[in-house]
Write a protein that holds these residues in place. Sequence first.
Motif, PDB file in Angstrom:
ATOM      1  N   GLU A  93       0.831  -1.204   0.000  1.00 40.04           N
ATOM      2  CA  GLU A  93       0.000   0.000   0.000  1.00 40.04           C
ATOM      3  C   GLU A  93       0.870   1.261   0.000  1.00 40.04           C
ATOM      4  OE1 GLU A  93      -3.897   1.834   2.259  1.00 40.04           O
ATOM      5  OE2 GLU A  93      -2.775   0.253   3.267  1.00 40.04           O
ATOM      6  N   LYS A  94       1.933   1.234   0.793  1.00 39.90           N
ATOM      7  CA  LYS A  94       2.828   2.389   0.846  1.00 39.90           C
ATOM      8  C   LYS A  94       3.523   2.590  -0.500  1.00 39.90           C
ATOM      9  CE  LYS A  94       6.057   4.815   3.655  1.00 39.90           C
ATOM     10  NZ  LYS A  94       6.168   5.194   5.043  1.00 39.90           N
ATOM     11  N   LEU A  95       3.967   1.501  -1.102  1.00 40.05           N
ATOM     12  CA  LEU A  95       4.635   1.582  -2.400  1.00 40.05           C
ATOM     13  C   LEU A  95       3.674   2.109  -3.467  1.00 40.05           C
ATOM     14  CD1 LEU A  95       7.440   0.949  -3.510  1.00 40.05           C
ATOM     15  CD2 LEU A  95       6.579  -1.267  -4.199  1.00 40.05           C
ATOM     16  N   GLY A  96       2.440   1.621  -3.432  1.00 38.17           N
ATOM     17  CA  GLY A  96       1.426   2.105  -4.369  1.00 38.17           C
ATOM     18  C   GLY A  96       1.164   3.583  -4.183  1.00 38.17           C
ATOM     19  N   GLY A  97       1.145   4.023  -2.934  1.00 37.83           N
ATOM     20  CA  GLY A  97       0.955   5.440  -2.642  1.00 37.83           C
ATOM     21  C   GLY A  97       2.094   6.290  -3.165  1.00 37.83           C
ATOM     22  N   LYS A  98       3.309   5.780  -3.016  1.00 39.25           N
ATOM     23  CA  LYS A  98       4.466   6.510  -3.539  1.00 39.25           C
ATOM     24  C   LYS A  98       4.395   6.610  -5.061  1.00 39.25           C
ATOM     25  CE  LYS A  98       7.760   5.737   0.145  1.00 39.25           C
ATOM     26  NZ  LYS A  98       9.148   5.476   0.494  1.00 39.25           N
ATOM     27  N   GLY A  99       3.927   5.537  -5.686  1.00 44.10           N
ATOM     28  CA  GLY A  99       3.781   5.545  -7.146  1.00 44.10           C
ATOM     29  C   GLY A  99       2.744   6.551  -7.597  1.00 44.10           C
ATOM     30  N   LYS A 100       1.613   6.581  -6.894  1.00 37.64           N
ATOM     31  CA  LYS A 100       0.567   7.551  -7.230  1.00 37.64           C
ATOM     32  C   LYS A 100       1.069   8.978  -7.047  1.00 37.64           C
ATOM     33  CE  LYS A 100      -3.627   4.967  -6.082  1.00 37.64           C
ATOM     34  NZ  LYS A 100      -4.786   4.924  -5.158  1.00 37.64           N
ATOM     35  N   GLU A 101       1.777   9.204  -5.948  1.00 35.68           N
ATOM     36  CA  GLU A 101       2.306  10.539  -5.682  1.00 35.68           C
ATOM     37  C   GLU A 101       3.274  10.965  -6.792  1.00 35.68           C
ATOM     38  OE1 GLU A 101       4.693  13.076  -2.252  1.00 35.68           O
ATOM     39  OE2 GLU A 101       4.416  10.924  -1.978  1.00 35.68           O
ATOM     40  N   ALA A 102       4.160  10.066  -7.173  1.00 33.93           N
ATOM     41  CA  ALA A 102       5.132  10.372  -8.228  1.00 33.93           C
ATOM     42  C   ALA A 102       4.433  10.624  -9.565  1.00 33.93           C
ATOM     43  CB  ALA A 102       6.135   9.241  -8.365  1.00 33.93           C
ATOM     44  N   ALA A 103       3.433   9.796  -9.873  1.00 35.30           N
ATOM     45  CA  ALA A 103       2.699   9.979 -11.124  1.00 35.30           C
ATOM     46  C   ALA A 103       1.959  11.302 -11.116  1.00 35.30           C
ATOM     47  CB  ALA A 103       1.715   8.829 -11.328  1.00 35.30           C
ATOM     48  N   GLY A 104       1.384  11.649  -9.978  1.00 34.64           N
ATOM     49  CA  GLY A 104       0.691  12.933  -9.861  1.00 34.64           C
ATOM     50  C   GLY A 104       1.628  14.107 -10.052  1.00 34.64           C
ATOM     51  N   LYS A 105       2.820  14.009  -9.475  1.00 35.83           N
ATOM     52  CA  LYS A 105       3.806  15.087  -9.643  1.00 35.83           C
ATOM     53  C   LYS A 105       4.249  15.192 -11.099  1.00 35.83           C
ATOM     54  CE  LYS A 105       5.850  15.222  -5.043  1.00 35.83           C
ATOM     55  NZ  LYS A 105       7.041  14.986  -4.210  1.00 35.83           N
ATOM     56  N   ALA A 106       4.467  14.040 -11.723  1.00 30.65           N
ATOM     57  CA  ALA A 106       4.962  14.022 -13.101  1.00 30.65           C
ATOM     58  C   ALA A 106       3.938  14.582 -14.084  1.00 30.65           C
ATOM     59  CB  ALA A 106       5.351  12.604 -13.506  1.00 30.65           C
ATOM     60  N   THR A 107       2.665  14.331 -13.814  1.00 26.88           N
ATOM     61  CA  THR A 107       1.618  14.774 -14.746  1.00 26.88           C
ATOM     62  C   THR A 107       0.957  16.078 -14.317  1.00 26.88           C
ATOM     63  OG1 THR A 107      -0.082  13.474 -13.595  1.00 26.88           O
ATOM     64  CG2 THR A 107       1.077  12.403 -15.423  1.00 26.88           C
ATOM     65  N   GLY A 108       1.298  16.568 -13.146  1.00 31.83           N
ATOM     66  CA  GLY A 108       0.690  17.799 -12.655  1.00 31.83           C
ATOM     67  C   GLY A 108      -0.710  17.578 -12.095  1.00 31.83           C
ATOM     68  N   ASP A 109      -1.055  16.329 -11.801  1.00 28.76           N
ATOM     69  CA  ASP A 109      -2.366  15.981 -11.265  1.00 28.76           C
ATOM     70  C   ASP A 109      -2.297  16.042  -9.739  1.00 28.76           C
ATOM     71  OD1 ASP A 109      -4.751  14.847 -10.461  1.00 28.76           O
ATOM     72  OD2 ASP A 109      -4.677  13.208 -11.933  1.00 28.76           O
ATOM     73  N   GLU A 110      -2.749  17.160  -9.185  1.00 32.50           N
ATOM     74  CA  GLU A 110      -2.646  17.362  -7.741  1.00 32.50           C
ATOM     75  C   GLU A 110      -3.511  16.389  -6.951  1.00 32.50           C
ATOM     76  OE1 GLU A 110      -3.441  21.469  -6.953  1.00 32.50           O
ATOM     77  OE2 GLU A 110      -1.625  22.143  -7.967  1.00 32.50           O
ATOM     78  N   SER A 111      -4.665  15.989  -7.490  1.00 34.63           N
ATOM     79  CA  SER A 111      -5.529  15.066  -6.745  1.00 34.63           C
ATOM     80  C   SER A 111      -4.897  13.669  -6.671  1.00 34.63           C
ATOM     81  CB  SER A 111      -6.928  15.000  -7.362  1.00 34.63           C
ATOM     82  OG  SER A 111      -6.909  14.395  -8.624  1.00 34.63           O
ATOM     83  N   LEU A 112      -4.242  13.234  -7.732  1.00 33.74           N
ATOM     84  CA  LEU A 112      -3.561  11.944  -7.715  1.00 33.74           C
ATOM     85  C   LEU A 112      -2.383  11.977  -6.741  1.00 33.74           C
ATOM     86  CD1 LEU A 112      -3.404   9.072  -8.880  1.00 33.74           C
ATOM     87  CD2 LEU A 112      -1.939   9.974 -10.685  1.00 33.74           C
ATOM     88  N   GLU A 113      -1.676  13.081  -6.733  1.00 36.47           N
ATOM     89  CA  GLU A 113      -0.557  13.249  -5.808  1.00 36.47           C
ATOM     90  C   GLU A 113      -1.058  13.192  -4.359  1.00 36.47           C
ATOM     91  OE1 GLU A 113       2.909  16.535  -4.771  1.00 36.47           O
ATOM     92  OE2 GLU A 113       1.743  16.771  -6.601  1.00 36.47           O
ATOM     93  N   ALA A 114      -2.161  13.881  -4.090  1.00 33.35           N
ATOM     94  CA  ALA A 114      -2.732  13.886  -2.743  1.00 33.35           C
ATOM     95  C   ALA A 114      -3.236  12.499  -2.360  1.00 33.35           C
ATOM     96  CB  ALA A 114      -3.870  14.898  -2.659  1.00 33.35           C
ATOM     97  N   GLU A 115      -3.846  11.789  -3.312  1.00 33.67           N
ATOM     98  CA  GLU A 115      -4.325  10.434  -3.053  1.00 33.67           C
ATOM     99  C   GLU A 115      -3.161   9.517  -2.680  1.00 33.67           C
ATOM    100  OE1 GLU A 115      -6.550   6.881  -5.510  1.00 33.67           O
ATOM    101  OE2 GLU A 115      -6.940   8.943  -6.131  1.00 33.67           O
TER     102      GLU A 115
END
Length: 58
Positions: free
Chosen positions: A12-34
């Motif tokens: 779960e933590k690894l998945g969260g880190k992946g979502k955060e990184a993807a959100g940062k890379a794409t500029g998707d603030e909601s994905l980063e927050a998720e």
Amino acid sequence: MGLDDKIGNAAEKLGGKGKEAAGKATGDESLEAEGKVDQSKSDLKQAGEKVKDAFKKD
């Protein structure tokens, strides 16, 4: 803490880190927050499991 719990929390933590990184890379603030929320949930679960383990030892 059971092995299954440790693996699940780590995943779960690894998945969260992946979502955060993807959100940062794409500029998707909601994905980063998720992603940050997922990581926080994982940390809380791990803390709860450690408390349970501490009481089991006594």
